[in-house]
Design a protein around this motif. Structure first.
Motif, mmCIF file in Angstrom:
data_model
loop_
_atom_site.group_PDB
_atom_site.id
_atom_site.type_symbol
_atom_site.label_atom_id
_atom_site.label_comp_id
_atom_site.label_asym_id
_atom_site.label_seq_id
_atom_site.Cartn_x
_atom_site.Cartn_y
_atom_site.Cartn_z
ATOM 1 N N LEU A 53 0.881 -1.471 0.029
ATOM 2 C CA LEU A 53 -0.040 -0.121 0.201
ATOM 3 C C LEU A 53 1.299 1.655 -0.175
ATOM 4 C CD1 LEU A 53 -3.199 -0.504 2.747
ATOM 5 C CD2 LEU A 53 -2.841 -1.311 -0.264
ATOM 6 N N ASN A 101 -9.273 5.371 1.207
ATOM 7 C CA ASN A 101 -9.550 4.033 0.778
ATOM 8 C C ASN A 101 -9.843 3.968 -0.092
ATOM 9 O OD1 ASN A 101 -8.563 1.051 1.093
ATOM 10 N ND2 ASN A 101 -10.601 1.257 2.243
ATOM 11 N N GLY A 106 -3.243 1.061 -3.366
ATOM 12 C CA GLY A 106 -2.265 0.265 -4.058
ATOM 13 C C GLY A 106 -1.532 0.505 -4.696
#
Length: 107
Positions: A53, A101, A106
């Motif tokens: 992440l 989020n 990613g």
């Protein structure tokens, strides 16, 4: 799996922070050892999370959700006062973590 590690990092940090008063300014050996071990575990887990992440997203989730959890524990377990401002702040922290989020974090 990365989300499980992140939740573990958050949980370790939250428990460590919640136990800080029991260390009696790091004079009580057993609680101090537990707190230090939990903080170490939190950072080890967070470092693993950062392999997958983005650091901004991972840290925001770790710090924001950890802060919210400690504030809730303070109000529910430690008898800290509740206020509309505190509850609004908690909602904003959680909303911010969710938005980060959803923005995709990613690598």
């Amino acid at each position: 799996m990365i989300w499980v590690l992140l939740v573990g990092a958050i949980a370790a940090e939250v428990v460590a922070t919640s136990l800080l008063p029991r260390t009696q300014e790091f004079r009580a050996l057993r609680p101090t050892a537990v707190v230090l071990a939990l903080y170490a575990a939190a950072f080890v887990l967070l470092s693993r999370v950062l392999l997958e992440l983005e650091v901004g997203v991972a840290y925001a989730l770790w710090a924001g959700l950890g802060t919210a959890a400690v504030a809730v524990i303070g109000m529910l377990v430690l008898g800290e006062r509740r206020s509309a401002g505190k509850l609004t702040g908690l909602a904003l922290v959680i909303a911010g973590a969710v938005l980060l989020n959803l923005s995709g974090g990613g690598r």
